[in-house]
Design a protein around this motif. Structure first.
Motif, PDB file in Angstrom:
ATOM      1  N   HIS A 187      38.227 -38.543 121.697  1.00  0.00           N
ATOM      2  CA  HIS A 187      37.472 -39.601 122.769  1.00  0.00           C
ATOM      3  C   HIS A 187      36.902 -40.864 121.906  1.00  0.00           C
ATOM      4  CE1 HIS A 187      37.043 -35.934 125.287  1.00  0.00           C
ATOM      5  NE2 HIS A 187      37.431 -36.765 125.989  1.00  0.00           N
ATOM      6  N   TYR A 188      36.519 -40.574 120.599  1.00  0.00           N
ATOM      7  CA  TYR A 188      36.360 -41.602 119.621  1.00  0.00           C
ATOM      8  C   TYR A 188      37.582 -42.735 119.722  1.00  0.00           C
ATOM      9  CZ  TYR A 188      32.248 -39.133 117.678  1.00  0.00           C
ATOM     10  OH  TYR A 188      31.167 -38.385 117.675  1.00  0.00           O
ATOM     11  N   THR A 189      38.642 -42.289 119.442  1.00  0.00           N
ATOM     12  CA  THR A 189      39.770 -43.310 119.502  1.00  0.00           C
ATOM     13  C   THR A 189      39.842 -44.183 120.787  1.00  0.00           C
ATOM     14  OG1 THR A 189      41.086 -41.572 118.201  1.00  0.00           O
ATOM     15  CG2 THR A 189      42.060 -43.477 119.344  1.00  0.00           C
ATOM     16  N   LEU A 190      39.516 -43.326 122.038  1.00  0.00           N
ATOM     17  CA  LEU A 190      39.485 -44.063 123.233  1.00  0.00           C
ATOM     18  C   LEU A 190      38.364 -45.100 123.330  1.00  0.00           C
ATOM     19  CD1 LEU A 190      40.178 -40.944 125.705  1.00  0.00           C
ATOM     20  CD2 LEU A 190      42.010 -42.979 125.168  1.00  0.00           C
ATOM     21  N   VAL A 191      37.340 -44.788 122.922  1.00  0.00           N
ATOM     22  CA  VAL A 191      35.985 -45.608 123.018  1.00  0.00           C
ATOM     23  C   VAL A 191      36.544 -47.109 122.321  1.00  0.00           C
ATOM     24  CG1 VAL A 191      34.038 -46.037 121.602  1.00  0.00           C
ATOM     25  CG2 VAL A 191      34.285 -44.129 123.079  1.00  0.00           C
ATOM     26  N   PHE A 192      37.237 -47.081 121.166  1.00  0.00           N
ATOM     27  CA  PHE A 192      37.388 -48.305 120.482  1.00  0.00           C
ATOM     28  C   PHE A 192      38.813 -48.894 121.153  1.00  0.00           C
ATOM     29  CE2 PHE A 192      35.011 -45.691 117.388  1.00  0.00           C
ATOM     30  CZ  PHE A 192      34.243 -46.729 116.742  1.00  0.00           C
ATOM     31  N   ILE A 193      39.630 -48.218 121.318  1.00  0.00           N
ATOM     32  CA  ILE A 193      40.961 -48.789 122.146  1.00  0.00           C
ATOM     33  C   ILE A 193      40.243 -49.644 123.445  1.00  0.00           C
ATOM     34  CG2 ILE A 193      42.958 -48.231 123.653  1.00  0.00           C
ATOM     35  CD1 ILE A 193      43.648 -46.070 121.844  1.00  0.00           C
ATOM     36  N   LEU A 194      39.414 -48.606 124.344  1.00  0.00           N
ATOM     37  CA  LEU A 194      38.948 -49.310 125.492  1.00  0.00           C
ATOM     38  C   LEU A 194      38.056 -50.424 125.348  1.00  0.00           C
ATOM     39  CD1 LEU A 194      38.159 -46.137 127.656  1.00  0.00           C
ATOM     40  CD2 LEU A 194      40.185 -47.943 127.931  1.00  0.00           C
ATOM     41  N   ALA A 195      37.364 -50.571 124.300  1.00  0.00           N
ATOM     42  CA  ALA A 195      36.319 -51.644 124.028  1.00  0.00           C
ATOM     43  C   ALA A 195      37.345 -52.704 123.334  1.00  0.00           C
ATOM     44  CB  ALA A 195      35.333 -51.045 122.915  1.00  0.00           C
ATOM     45  N   PHE A 196      37.915 -52.645 122.533  1.00  0.00           N
ATOM     46  CA  PHE A 196      38.950 -53.851 122.126  1.00  0.00           C
ATOM     47  C   PHE A 196      39.764 -54.361 122.993  1.00  0.00           C
ATOM     48  CE2 PHE A 196      42.728 -55.679 120.333  1.00  0.00           C
ATOM     49  CZ  PHE A 196      42.033 -56.694 119.580  1.00  0.00           C
ATOM     50  N   MET A 197      40.244 -53.466 123.827  1.00  0.00           N
ATOM     51  CA  MET A 197      41.123 -53.925 125.040  1.00  0.00           C
ATOM     52  C   MET A 197      40.171 -54.979 126.054  1.00  0.00           C
ATOM     53  SD  MET A 197      43.186 -51.862 128.175  1.00  0.00           S
ATOM     54  CE  MET A 197      43.922 -52.525 129.261  1.00  0.00           C
ATOM     55  N   SER A 198      39.095 -54.440 126.319  1.00  0.00           N
ATOM     56  CA  SER A 198      38.063 -55.353 127.220  1.00  0.00           C
ATOM     57  C   SER A 198      37.829 -56.478 126.503  1.00  0.00           C
ATOM     58  CB  SER A 198      36.938 -54.656 127.440  1.00  0.00           C
ATOM     59  OG  SER A 198      36.967 -53.380 127.929  1.00  0.00           O
ATOM     60  N   HIS A 199      37.545 -56.393 125.163  1.00  0.00           N
ATOM     61  CA  HIS A 199      37.164 -57.690 124.322  1.00  0.00           C
ATOM     62  C   HIS A 199      38.261 -58.582 124.613  1.00  0.00           C
ATOM     63  CE1 HIS A 199      34.101 -55.182 122.284  1.00  0.00           C
ATOM     64  NE2 HIS A 199      33.501 -55.915 123.347  1.00  0.00           N
ATOM     65  N   PHE A 200      39.272 -58.243 124.229  1.00  0.00           N
ATOM     66  CA  PHE A 200      40.761 -59.038 124.332  1.00  0.00           C
ATOM     67  C   PHE A 200      40.918 -59.718 125.550  1.00  0.00           C
ATOM     68  CE2 PHE A 200      45.396 -59.537 124.455  1.00  0.00           C
ATOM     69  CZ  PHE A 200      45.404 -60.323 123.306  1.00  0.00           C
ATOM     70  N   CYS A 201      40.500 -59.041 126.670  1.00  0.00           N
ATOM     71  CA  CYS A 201      40.689 -59.275 128.262  1.00  0.00           C
ATOM     72  C   CYS A 201      39.555 -60.522 128.418  1.00  0.00           C
ATOM     73  CB  CYS A 201      40.804 -58.225 129.011  1.00  0.00           C
ATOM     74  SG  CYS A 201      41.833 -57.220 129.028  1.00  0.00           S
ATOM     75  N   TYR A 202      38.548 -60.140 127.962  1.00  0.00           N
ATOM     76  CA  TYR A 202      37.563 -61.500 128.106  1.00  0.00           C
ATOM     77  C   TYR A 202      37.975 -62.758 127.407  1.00  0.00           C
ATOM     78  CZ  TYR A 202      33.700 -58.294 129.511  1.00  0.00           C
ATOM     79  OH  TYR A 202      32.993 -57.206 130.255  1.00  0.00           O
ATOM     80  N   VAL A 203      38.543 -62.616 126.398  1.00  0.00           N
ATOM     81  CA  VAL A 203      39.121 -63.838 125.877  1.00  0.00           C
ATOM     82  C   VAL A 203      40.026 -64.655 126.623  1.00  0.00           C
ATOM     83  CG1 VAL A 203      40.334 -65.090 123.782  1.00  0.00           C
ATOM     84  CG2 VAL A 203      38.697 -63.349 123.274  1.00  0.00           C
ATOM     85  N   TRP A 204      41.123 -63.682 127.059  1.00  0.00           N
ATOM     86  CA  TRP A 204      42.150 -64.287 127.920  1.00  0.00           C
ATOM     87  C   TRP A 204      41.680 -64.641 129.343  1.00  0.00           C
ATOM     88  CZ3 TRP A 204      46.337 -66.429 125.888  1.00  0.00           C
ATOM     89  CH2 TRP A 204      46.974 -65.943 124.619  1.00  0.00           C
ATOM     90  N   LEU A 205      40.911 -63.831 129.780  1.00  0.00           N
ATOM     91  CA  LEU A 205      40.392 -64.278 131.085  1.00  0.00           C
ATOM     92  C   LEU A 205      39.448 -65.848 130.928  1.00  0.00           C
ATOM     93  CD1 LEU A 205      39.698 -63.560 134.006  1.00  0.00           C
ATOM     94  CD2 LEU A 205      37.660 -62.608 133.187  1.00  0.00           C
ATOM     95  N   ALA A 206      38.900 -66.152 129.796  1.00  0.00           N
ATOM     96  CA  ALA A 206      38.207 -67.376 129.523  1.00  0.00           C
ATOM     97  C   ALA A 206      39.384 -68.507 129.456  1.00  0.00           C
ATOM     98  CB  ALA A 206      37.269 -67.220 128.411  1.00  0.00           C
ATOM     99  N   LEU A 207      40.651 -68.130 128.819  1.00  0.00           N
ATOM    100  CA  LEU A 207      41.769 -69.015 128.726  1.00  0.00           C
ATOM    101  C   LEU A 207      42.657 -69.140 130.102  1.00  0.00           C
ATOM    102  CD1 LEU A 207      42.501 -68.122 125.133  1.00  0.00           C
ATOM    103  CD2 LEU A 207      41.334 -70.190 125.942  1.00  0.00           C
ATOM    104  N   ALA A 208      42.265 -68.437 131.088  1.00  0.00           N
ATOM    105  CA  ALA A 208      43.186 -68.401 132.133  1.00  0.00           C
ATOM    106  C   ALA A 208      43.360 -69.914 132.944  1.00  0.00           C
ATOM    107  CB  ALA A 208      42.956 -67.442 133.161  1.00  0.00           C
TER     108      ALA A 208
END
Length: 364
Positions: free
Chosen positions: A31-52
């Protein structure tokens, strides 16, 4: 500035992932691994959503963004329960997973059905793309999910504080701060400044919090610490066999102690006949007596102590586990004592015999 906010948070999130990978140990929950994967995935999507550039692109990115939105809280909750030593039954975790999955499936209807969003538009503010959404009825289910997971997490922290004195108060305080900041970000942050998504910062705070907790939590798990210390010292090796006495695996230490086992293949019987007979004799003794005894095994100048026990998968017995420790120094010490005692006995016998002969001579 808004774009740089998301980029900075994303870079810091990636740095947290690197630190986690560097510190990761086999005893850490997945679950620790999932936390960091999900969090980074969200942050990555925030950047690309801002550039849509258009509404279709923004909707697709938003759906990936909600993977973290729907499952991050669930994974975090399970971790907090684990830290507070509250055992959630599998069926409860399964229902929670189904609930989060239902919410995410409703997110996937965006742009097709007026269930999660009644309508969606795209506008540009401060140089970034912003989704303008009119929420549908199923968005309330998402809010219910967020509220339930937050309340459950707070309950776990309060329970751990008052009912579990064996849990570190510092870890509980870190967890409490993470939840307080998440509540602030979700319910208050948007009222202060709605030009940025505060939950991005909240997820980053959670990553940092879990980095601190996971580095500390292992200190309070004596079984993991003992196992890790024993393996690090290199004095004890382990060999596992299945219920049909076929070789499964062996640690490097065990292979060094028993070189003949190094070439054994998984799921096959041990090829060295002499070693196989020896192991079978120890296992037979264990299954017959139902007690793990210490067997002494000599290999050249080395002397090993071997103990046989059951190999468990949870509560299921899946085979046999052999613990092999280097007992050379101890056995040599015992042999030395035995030699000294033997010499003393011989000397005592000789002196007794001499005294008896002297008495006979004096009587004559």
């Amino acid at each position: 500035m808004v774009l740089w906010y998301y980029i900075t948070v994303c870079i810091l999130s990636f740095a947290c992932c690197i630190i986690y990978y560097w510190k990761m140990r086999s005893s850490y929950s997945v679950h620790y691994t999932l936390v960091f994967i999900l969090a980074f995935m969200s942050h990555f999507c925030y950047v690309w959503l801002a550039l849509a550039q258009n509404i279709r692109e923004a909707l697709i990115i938003n759906k990936f963004l909600y993977v973290g939105g729907c499952y991050f809280g669930l994974v975090g909750l399970i971790l907090i329960f684990s830290i507070c030593k509250i055992n959630l039954p599998k069926w409860v975790r399964f229902i929670m997973f189904l609930f989060s999955s239902f919410v995410y499936v409703s997110v996937l209807t965006s742009g097709y059905l007026p269930l999660f969003y009644k309508s969606v538009d795209l506008k540009f503010e401060n140089g970034v793309a912003v989704l303008v959404k009119e929420y549908g009825p199923l968005h309330n289910v998402f809010l219910v999910q967020v509220a339930l997971y937050l309340l459950a997490t707070i309950f776990a922290l309060v329970y751990g504080w008052f009912k579990r004195p064996d849990i570190s108060r510092k870890n509980l305080l870190i967890g409490a701060f993470m939840q307080i900041f998440s509540i602030f970000a979700f319910f208050v942050g948007r009222a202060i400044n709605n030009q940025i998504e505060w939950m991005a910062l909240a997820d980053l705070v959670d990553e940092i919090g879990f980095l601190i907790i996971m580095d500390r939590i292992v200190l309070y798990r004596v079984d993991d610490m003992v196992s890790s210390s024993i393996l690090k010292e290199g004095k004890i090796g382990y060999v596992s066999l299945d219920s049909k006495r076929r070789f499964l695996s062996a640690t490097d230490i065990a292979k060094r102690f028993l070189p003949d086992i190094a070439g054994s293949r998984a799921d096959k019987e041990i090829e060295n006949e002499e070693l196989k007979k020896l192991l079978n004799s120890w296992i037979d003794d264990f299954t017959r007596e139902r007690v793990s005894k210490t067997h002494i095994y000599r290999n050249g100048e080395y002397i090993f102590a071997v103990r046989v026990g059951n190999l468990y998968d949870g509560k299921r017995k899946r085979g046999y586990l052999l613990e092999i420790s280097d007992d050379t120094a101890h056995q040599q010490h015992l042999e030395g004592i035995e030699r000294i005692n033997k010499n003393l006995n011989n000397e005592l016998t000789a002196k007794t015999k001499l005294i008896q002969e002297l008495r006979k001579n004096s009587e004559k």
